[in-house]
Design a protein around this motif. Structure first.
Motif, PDB file in Angstrom:
ATOM      1  N   ASP A  31     -30.317 -10.238  -8.264  1.00  0.00           N
ATOM      2  CA  ASP A  31     -30.603 -11.255  -7.245  1.00  0.00           C
ATOM      3  C   ASP A  31     -29.405 -12.190  -7.047  1.00  0.00           C
ATOM      4  OD1 ASP A  31     -33.112 -10.205  -6.773  1.00  0.00           O
ATOM      5  OD2 ASP A  31     -34.166 -11.699  -7.993  1.00  0.00           O
ATOM      6  N   THR A  34     -26.566 -10.315  -5.335  1.00  0.00           N
ATOM      7  CA  THR A  34     -26.919 -10.108  -3.930  1.00  0.00           C
ATOM      8  C   THR A  34     -26.713 -11.381  -3.120  1.00  0.00           C
ATOM      9  OG1 THR A  34     -28.483  -8.385  -4.536  1.00  0.00           O
ATOM     10  CG2 THR A  34     -28.772  -9.371  -2.379  1.00  0.00           C
ATOM     11  N   GLN A  35     -27.030 -12.526  -3.713  1.00  0.00           N
ATOM     12  CA  GLN A  35     -26.799 -13.800  -3.026  1.00  0.00           C
ATOM     13  C   GLN A  35     -25.312 -14.025  -2.772  1.00  0.00           C
ATOM     14  OE1 GLN A  35     -28.557 -16.807  -5.484  1.00  0.00           O
ATOM     15  NE2 GLN A  35     -30.655 -16.202  -5.001  1.00  0.00           N
ATOM     16  N   ALA A  39     -26.764  -8.092   0.409  1.00  0.00           N
ATOM     17  CA  ALA A  39     -27.616  -6.969  -0.001  1.00  0.00           C
ATOM     18  C   ALA A  39     -26.935  -5.619   0.174  1.00  0.00           C
ATOM     19  CB  ALA A  39     -28.927  -7.008   0.781  1.00  0.00           C
ATOM     20  N   VAL A  42     -24.740  -4.418  -2.999  1.00  0.00           N
ATOM     21  CA  VAL A  42     -25.285  -4.243  -4.351  1.00  0.00           C
ATOM     22  C   VAL A  42     -26.299  -3.103  -4.349  1.00  0.00           C
ATOM     23  CG1 VAL A  42     -26.513  -5.347  -6.267  1.00  0.00           C
ATOM     24  CG2 VAL A  42     -24.987  -6.708  -4.808  1.00  0.00           C
ATOM     25  N   ALA A  47     -33.301  -2.404  -6.765  1.00  0.00           N
ATOM     26  CA  ALA A  47     -33.569  -2.101  -5.355  1.00  0.00           C
ATOM     27  C   ALA A  47     -34.440  -0.856  -5.239  1.00  0.00           C
ATOM     28  CB  ALA A  47     -32.264  -1.923  -4.593  1.00  0.00           C
TER      29      ALA A  47
END
Length: 71
Positions: A31, A34-35, A39, A42, A47
């Motif tokens: 997470d 990804t931030q 998205a 990664v 996922a």
């Protein structure tokens, strides 16, 4: 980050990270990454687990249900 590496070195930078600890630790790390990177940058087991609607790490049997283009 990938754009800078691709520009300077002529390719996409790939990194494999093995996370020690619980599944929740792996999800939290993904997470955060990804931030930072987005998205699309990664690819992770989390996922795949979310896509398969799992609340745990996917097993080989779970991954057999995923389209081969994702694996």
């Amino acid at each position: 980050m990938n754009d800078a590496i691709a520009r300077d070195f002529g390719g996409v930078f790939q990194m494999i990270v093995d996370v020690k600890g619980e599944w929740a630790d792996t999800m939290a790390l993904v997470d955060k990454l990804t931030q930072i990177e987005g998205a699309e940058a990664v690819l992770s087991n989390t996922a795949l687990a979310r896509w398969l609607v799992l609340d745990r790490a996917p097993t080989l049997e779970d991954l057999a249900d995923a389209p081969s283009s994702l694996i």
